[in-house]
Design a protein around this motif. Structure first.
Motif, PDB file in Angstrom:
ATOM      1  N   GLU A   5      45.174  35.506  26.352  1.00  0.00           N
ATOM      2  CA  GLU A   5      43.795  35.027  26.474  1.00  0.00           C
ATOM      3  C   GLU A   5      43.717  33.814  27.385  1.00  0.00           C
ATOM      4  OE1 GLU A   5      42.029  34.085  22.667  1.00  0.00           O
ATOM      5  OE2 GLU A   5      42.091  36.203  22.076  1.00  0.00           O
ATOM      6  N   GLU A   6      44.621  32.857  27.126  1.00  0.00           N
ATOM      7  CA  GLU A   6      44.654  31.643  27.938  1.00  0.00           C
ATOM      8  C   GLU A   6      44.923  31.970  29.397  1.00  0.00           C
ATOM      9  OE1 GLU A   6      43.776  28.505  27.090  1.00  0.00           O
ATOM     10  OE2 GLU A   6      43.187  29.594  25.281  1.00  0.00           O
ATOM     11  N   ARG A   7      45.917  32.848  29.593  1.00  0.00           N
ATOM     12  CA  ARG A   7      46.299  33.199  30.961  1.00  0.00           C
ATOM     13  C   ARG A   7      45.154  33.904  31.673  1.00  0.00           C
ATOM     14  NH1 ARG A   7      50.918  36.750  30.554  1.00  0.00           N
ATOM     15  NH2 ARG A   7      49.763  38.438  31.522  1.00  0.00           N
ATOM     16  N   LEU A   8      44.508  34.818  30.967  1.00  0.00           N
ATOM     17  CA  LEU A   8      43.415  35.579  31.560  1.00  0.00           C
ATOM     18  C   LEU A   8      42.267  34.663  31.965  1.00  0.00           C
ATOM     19  CD1 LEU A   8      42.363  38.463  32.234  1.00  0.00           C
ATOM     20  CD2 LEU A   8      41.234  38.426  30.016  1.00  0.00           C
ATOM     21  N   LYS A   9      41.984  33.677  31.097  1.00  0.00           N
ATOM     22  CA  LYS A   9      40.908  32.731  31.401  1.00  0.00           C
ATOM     23  C   LYS A   9      41.177  32.048  32.746  1.00  0.00           C
ATOM     24  CE  LYS A   9      40.259  29.379  28.478  1.00  0.00           C
ATOM     25  NZ  LYS A   9      40.060  28.845  27.124  1.00  0.00           N
ATOM     26  N   LYS A  10      42.425  31.658  32.947  1.00  0.00           N
ATOM     27  CA  LYS A  10      42.791  31.012  34.210  1.00  0.00           C
ATOM     28  C   LYS A  10      42.714  32.002  35.367  1.00  0.00           C
ATOM     29  CE  LYS A  10      45.760  27.490  32.201  1.00  0.00           C
ATOM     30  NZ  LYS A  10      46.703  27.802  31.108  1.00  0.00           N
ATOM     31  N   GLU A  11      43.215  33.223  35.123  1.00  0.00           N
ATOM     32  CA  GLU A  11      43.239  34.220  36.188  1.00  0.00           C
ATOM     33  C   GLU A  11      41.838  34.588  36.667  1.00  0.00           C
ATOM     34  OE1 GLU A  11      47.390  36.367  34.737  1.00  0.00           O
ATOM     35  OE2 GLU A  11      45.470  37.252  34.207  1.00  0.00           O
ATOM     36  N   LEU A  12      40.863  34.463  35.770  1.00  0.00           N
ATOM     37  CA  LEU A  12      39.491  34.813  36.141  1.00  0.00           C
ATOM     38  C   LEU A  12      38.747  33.663  36.801  1.00  0.00           C
ATOM     39  CD1 LEU A  12      38.292  36.970  33.113  1.00  0.00           C
ATOM     40  CD2 LEU A  12      38.939  37.747  35.393  1.00  0.00           C
ATOM     41  N   THR A  13      39.371  32.487  36.819  1.00  0.00           N
ATOM     42  CA  THR A  13      38.669  31.348  37.416  1.00  0.00           C
ATOM     43  C   THR A  13      39.405  30.748  38.604  1.00  0.00           C
ATOM     44  OG1 THR A  13      39.689  29.980  35.714  1.00  0.00           O
ATOM     45  CG2 THR A  13      37.439  30.688  35.310  1.00  0.00           C
ATOM     46  N   ARG A  14      40.697  30.998  38.713  1.00  0.00           N
ATOM     47  CA  ARG A  14      41.467  30.419  39.816  1.00  0.00           C
ATOM     48  C   ARG A  14      41.342  31.239  41.087  1.00  0.00           C
ATOM     49  NH1 ARG A  14      46.859  29.397  36.804  1.00  0.00           N
ATOM     50  NH2 ARG A  14      46.487  27.309  36.002  1.00  0.00           N
ATOM     51  N   PRO A  15      41.092  30.567  42.217  1.00  0.00           N
ATOM     52  CA  PRO A  15      41.020  31.305  43.481  1.00  0.00           C
ATOM     53  C   PRO A  15      42.395  31.770  43.958  1.00  0.00           C
ATOM     54  CG  PRO A  15      40.647  28.955  43.848  1.00  0.00           C
ATOM     55  CD  PRO A  15      40.741  29.143  42.369  1.00  0.00           C
ATOM     56  N   PRO A  28      44.961  39.195  44.079  1.00  0.00           N
ATOM     57  CA  PRO A  28      43.965  40.265  43.977  1.00  0.00           C
ATOM     58  C   PRO A  28      44.535  41.528  43.323  1.00  0.00           C
ATOM     59  CG  PRO A  28      44.192  39.525  46.274  1.00  0.00           C
ATOM     60  CD  PRO A  28      45.118  38.700  45.449  1.00  0.00           C
ATOM     61  N   GLU A  29      45.821  41.802  43.567  1.00  0.00           N
ATOM     62  CA  GLU A  29      46.455  43.011  43.006  1.00  0.00           C
ATOM     63  C   GLU A  29      46.371  43.008  41.479  1.00  0.00           C
ATOM     64  OE1 GLU A  29      47.806  42.083  46.917  1.00  0.00           O
ATOM     65  OE2 GLU A  29      48.093  40.896  45.101  1.00  0.00           O
ATOM     66  N   LEU A  30      46.548  41.827  40.900  1.00  0.00           N
ATOM     67  CA  LEU A  30      46.509  41.699  39.445  1.00  0.00           C
ATOM     68  C   LEU A  30      45.108  42.043  38.936  1.00  0.00           C
ATOM     69  CD1 LEU A  30      48.021  40.786  36.871  1.00  0.00           C
ATOM     70  CD2 LEU A  30      47.099  38.514  37.282  1.00  0.00           C
ATOM     71  N   LEU A  31      44.100  41.498  39.613  1.00  0.00           N
ATOM     72  CA  LEU A  31      42.719  41.739  39.207  1.00  0.00           C
ATOM     73  C   LEU A  31      42.348  43.206  39.408  1.00  0.00           C
ATOM     74  CD1 LEU A  31      41.278  38.475  40.755  1.00  0.00           C
ATOM     75  CD2 LEU A  31      41.568  38.935  38.322  1.00  0.00           C
ATOM     76  N   ARG A  50      44.383  45.654  39.122  1.00  0.00           N
ATOM     77  CA  ARG A  50      45.043  46.351  38.006  1.00  0.00           C
ATOM     78  C   ARG A  50      44.158  46.265  36.753  1.00  0.00           C
ATOM     79  NH1 ARG A  50      47.382  49.050  34.912  1.00  0.00           N
ATOM     80  NH2 ARG A  50      49.278  48.723  33.714  1.00  0.00           N
ATOM     81  N   TYR A  51      43.610  45.080  36.500  1.00  0.00           N
ATOM     82  CA  TYR A  51      42.723  44.905  35.347  1.00  0.00           C
ATOM     83  C   TYR A  51      41.506  45.824  35.471  1.00  0.00           C
ATOM     84  CZ  TYR A  51      45.328  40.680  34.019  1.00  0.00           C
ATOM     85  OH  TYR A  51      46.296  39.785  33.643  1.00  0.00           O
ATOM     86  N   LEU A  52      40.937  45.878  36.673  1.00  0.00           N
ATOM     87  CA  LEU A  52      39.763  46.728  36.881  1.00  0.00           C
ATOM     88  C   LEU A  52      40.108  48.193  36.656  1.00  0.00           C
ATOM     89  CD1 LEU A  52      37.774  45.255  39.898  1.00  0.00           C
ATOM     90  CD2 LEU A  52      36.889  45.747  37.627  1.00  0.00           C
ATOM     91  N   ASP A  53      41.302  48.592  37.088  1.00  0.00           N
ATOM     92  CA  ASP A  53      41.738  49.972  36.879  1.00  0.00           C
ATOM     93  C   ASP A  53      41.787  50.292  35.396  1.00  0.00           C
ATOM     94  OD1 ASP A  53      41.979  50.745  39.487  1.00  0.00           O
ATOM     95  OD2 ASP A  53      44.110  50.272  39.634  1.00  0.00           O
ATOM     96  N   VAL A  54      42.319  49.346  34.616  1.00  0.00           N
ATOM     97  CA  VAL A  54      42.416  49.536  33.172  1.00  0.00           C
ATOM     98  C   VAL A  54      41.008  49.617  32.575  1.00  0.00           C
ATOM     99  CG1 VAL A  54      43.107  48.460  30.993  1.00  0.00           C
ATOM    100  CG2 VAL A  54      44.667  48.439  32.941  1.00  0.00           C
ATOM    101  N   LEU A  55      40.141  48.687  32.981  1.00  0.00           N
ATOM    102  CA  LEU A  55      38.785  48.642  32.448  1.00  0.00           C
ATOM    103  C   LEU A  55      38.033  49.930  32.733  1.00  0.00           C
ATOM    104  CD1 LEU A  55      37.754  45.008  33.394  1.00  0.00           C
ATOM    105  CD2 LEU A  55      38.157  45.908  31.112  1.00  0.00           C
ATOM    106  N   ARG A  56      38.256  50.442  33.922  1.00  0.00           N
ATOM    107  CA  ARG A  56      37.574  51.654  34.364  1.00  0.00           C
ATOM    108  C   ARG A  56      37.784  52.799  33.374  1.00  0.00           C
ATOM    109  NH1 ARG A  56      39.734  51.434  39.283  1.00  0.00           N
ATOM    110  NH2 ARG A  56      38.098  50.349  40.396  1.00  0.00           N
ATOM    111  N   GLN A  57      38.950  52.794  32.691  1.00  0.00           N
ATOM    112  CA  GLN A  57      39.290  53.913  31.808  1.00  0.00           C
ATOM    113  C   GLN A  57      38.910  53.695  30.347  1.00  0.00           C
ATOM    114  OE1 GLN A  57      43.402  54.193  32.915  1.00  0.00           O
ATOM    115  NE2 GLN A  57      42.707  54.388  35.020  1.00  0.00           N
ATOM    116  N   LEU A  58      38.356  52.530  30.040  1.00  0.00           N
ATOM    117  CA  LEU A  58      38.028  52.250  28.645  1.00  0.00           C
ATOM    118  C   LEU A  58      36.737  52.949  28.229  1.00  0.00           C
ATOM    119  CD1 LEU A  58      38.913  48.465  28.445  1.00  0.00           C
ATOM    120  CD2 LEU A  58      40.268  50.393  27.639  1.00  0.00           C
ATOM    121  N   PRO A  59      36.730  53.537  27.018  1.00  0.00           N
ATOM    122  CA  PRO A  59      35.559  54.272  26.536  1.00  0.00           C
ATOM    123  C   PRO A  59      34.279  53.434  26.547  1.00  0.00           C
ATOM    124  CG  PRO A  59      37.393  54.431  24.972  1.00  0.00           C
ATOM    125  CD  PRO A  59      37.848  53.562  26.082  1.00  0.00           C
ATOM    126  N   ASP A  60      34.370  52.162  26.165  1.00  0.00           N
ATOM    127  CA  ASP A  60      33.172  51.315  26.140  1.00  0.00           C
ATOM    128  C   ASP A  60      32.549  51.195  27.517  1.00  0.00           C
ATOM    129  OD1 ASP A  60      33.906  50.998  23.570  1.00  0.00           O
ATOM    130  OD2 ASP A  60      33.799  48.811  23.552  1.00  0.00           O
TER     131      ASP A  60
END
Length: 124
Positions: A53-63, A67-70, A72-82
């Protein structure tokens, strides 16, 4: 060598995409962290989750986040039922620079041919 401007711009774009996505699904960053953590690590260890959680908070705010990491996150999100349920189409980012030179050449030829045939039709 200085850090490329390209990386940070793309990072900001992806961070914005993730933030607007969770806003539309109605998740907090904590909920996002939980979802990503489950998908990526297949564990629900509370300590690990808190660190993530802590790491993600930083990853979403640090310039400086990669980009590859983000992506990857979007790829995961894309597949979530919600996300699917909410009917959200997550944009797939395709950098034009990555386009295969042969494909690019073919597309250029095609558009040239089309322009010519349209020109010819108008001169009949």
């Amino acid at each position: 060598m200085g850090r490329g401007q390209m990386g940070t711009e793309r990072t900001l774009e992806l961070q914005k995409a993730i933030e607007s996505l969770i806003a539309r699904v109605g998740w907090s960053r904590k909920a996002l962290a939980r979802q990503l953590h489950w998908e990526l690590n297949d564990t629900d260890d509370e300590g690990e989750l808190k660190r993530f959680e802590e790491r993600l908070k930083k990853e979403l705010t640090r310039p400086t986040t990669k980009p590859e990491l983000l992506e990857r996150y979007l790829d995961v999100l894309r597949q979530l039922p919600d996300v699917e349920k909410a009917g959200l189409v997550v944009p797939q980012y395709v950098a034009p620079k990555r386009m295969d030179p042969d494909v690019k050449a073919a597309l250029l030829d095609l558009s040239k041919d089309l322009s010519e045939s349209l020109r010819d039709e108008n001169h009949d």
